[in-house]
Scaffold this active site. Structure first.
Site, PDB file in Angstrom:
ATOM      1  N   ASP A  41      42.137  30.881  41.204  1.00  0.00           N
ATOM      2  CA  ASP A  41      42.121  32.061  41.569  1.00  0.00           C
ATOM      3  C   ASP A  41      41.975  32.955  40.334  1.00  0.00           C
ATOM      4  O   ASP A  41      43.264  33.477  39.828  1.00  0.00           O
ATOM      5  CB  ASP A  41      43.148  32.688  42.695  1.00  0.00           C
ATOM      6  CG  ASP A  41      42.954  34.026  43.274  1.00  0.00           C
ATOM      7  OD1 ASP A  41      41.828  34.754  42.660  1.00  0.00           O
ATOM      8  OD2 ASP A  41      43.528  34.453  44.127  1.00  0.00           O
ATOM      9  N   CYS A  58      37.529  40.902  43.780  1.00  0.00           N
ATOM     10  CA  CYS A  58      37.708  39.276  43.959  1.00  0.00           C
ATOM     11  C   CYS A  58      36.477  38.655  44.340  1.00  0.00           C
ATOM     12  O   CYS A  58      36.036  37.611  43.747  1.00  0.00           O
ATOM     13  CB  CYS A  58      38.730  38.953  45.086  1.00  0.00           C
ATOM     14  SG  CYS A  58      38.378  39.633  46.835  1.00  0.00           S
ATOM     15  N   HIS A  61      40.191  38.720  51.057  1.00  0.00           N
ATOM     16  CA  HIS A  61      40.290  38.008  49.705  1.00  0.00           C
ATOM     17  C   HIS A  61      39.647  36.612  49.370  1.00  0.00           C
ATOM     18  O   HIS A  61      39.770  35.771  50.347  1.00  0.00           O
ATOM     19  CB  HIS A  61      41.876  37.863  49.299  1.00  0.00           C
ATOM     20  CG  HIS A  61      42.054  37.094  47.630  1.00  0.00           C
ATOM     21  ND1 HIS A  61      41.493  37.890  46.671  1.00  0.00           N
ATOM     22  CD2 HIS A  61      42.534  36.251  47.224  1.00  0.00           C
ATOM     23  CE1 HIS A  61      41.682  37.218  45.540  1.00  0.00           C
ATOM     24  NE2 HIS A  61      42.546  36.200  46.059  1.00  0.00           N
TER      25      HIS A  61
END
Length: 281
Positions: free
Chosen positions: A124, A70, A109
């Site tokens: 995202d 991420c 995250h």
């Protein structure tokens, strides 16, 4: 340089046009990104802490055709959204997928808060467990995706102004950690506090080096399919659709190398495969 990088990024995504700075454009780019750039932790397993500056992630994910997790994925996504004229900033979240309801984990995250016409959107491109679509930042906002899932945002309560992203849908189109149920399941929680570059560096370093980190424990690879999900967890390959999932155990390093190339677009040498420590070579 920005225009050149945007053109190279769109080519990497297989997009022959420049998407508009709109909700439809955001959705198009995010879906294309997740279907083209694999989520993976290979460098972490090889003992490296991934660099998350703009130059490094562009070189790795676009020029070299690799994937990342991420902190890399959403750094690239943030830069490219900005190049498209979509303002955004990072947020840090606590993963909740497959966690007990009362568990409070670390903020490992990163996602993005984008703005379009005065409306804030959750964006995202770096959640590896399932596909997360763009959603307006509104209590109760919901969305459906081609993989048969529904998604919902809701305010998680005071005093910190937290939000909760939830998913409902088949387990077959996730990396296997989700429950197969129509009930809402927490994906991650977050708030809107400003996130500084050093916050990201700290979270990235901790995620890549903490001995109990999920990304240190084994191979994690995934890619969104047009109506499904492909995942490789250590030696187990699963390719799922809304109807079913096909699973198989990989027999050796050569098969692992072939699966990474054919299913995920990742081309590794046998020496790099050996560093993953999944098979004897």
């Amino acid at each position: 340089m920005v225009a050149d990088r945007l053109a190279a990024y769109l080519a990497r995504l297989g997009l022959a046009h420049v998407p508009p700075a709109s909700a439809a454009g955001l959705a198009e780019v995010q879906a294309a990104h997740r279907q083209a750039i694999t989520f993976e932790n290979i460098d972490v397993l090889r003992g490296q802490t991934p660099a998350i500056d703009s130059d490094s992630v562009f070189a790795k994910l676009v020029e070299r055709g690799r994937g990342g997790y991420c902190f890399e994925q959403n750094r690239l996504y943030a830069d490219m959204l900005a190049a498209l004229g979509i303002a955004n900033r990072p947020l840090l979240a606590r993963p909740r997928l497959a966690m007990p309801a009362d568990f409070i984990g670390p903020r490992t995250h990163v996602l993005l808060l984008a703005e379009l016409g005065g409306q804030k959107w959750l964006a995202d491109a770096g959640f590896g467990g399932s596909f997360v679509p763009p959603m307006p930042l509104e209590d109760g906002a919901s969305a459906e995706t081609p993989d048969g899932a529904r998604h919902r945002l809701r305010r998680a309560g005071e005093p910190h102004g937290e939000w909760l992203l939830e998913r409902s849908g088949p387990r077959t189109t996730t990396d296997g950690r989700a429950r197969d149920t129509a009930e809402w399941q927490a994906q991650y929680s977050f708030d809107l506090a400003p996130v500084m570059p050093m916050d990201l560096e700290q979270a990235n370093h901790w995620t890549a080096t903490w001995p109990q980190s999920r990304f240190r424990a084994g191979l994690v690879v995934s890619l969104v399919l047009p109506a499904g999900f492909a995942a490789l967890t250590d030696r187990t390959l699963s390719i799922g659709s809304t109807a079913a999932v096909e699973k198989r155990e990989l027999a050796g390093a050569e098969e692992l190398r072939a699966v990474l190339a054919q299913n995920f677009g990742l081309h590794l040498s046998l020496a790099e495969i050996a560093q993953l420590d999944l098979f004897d070579l």
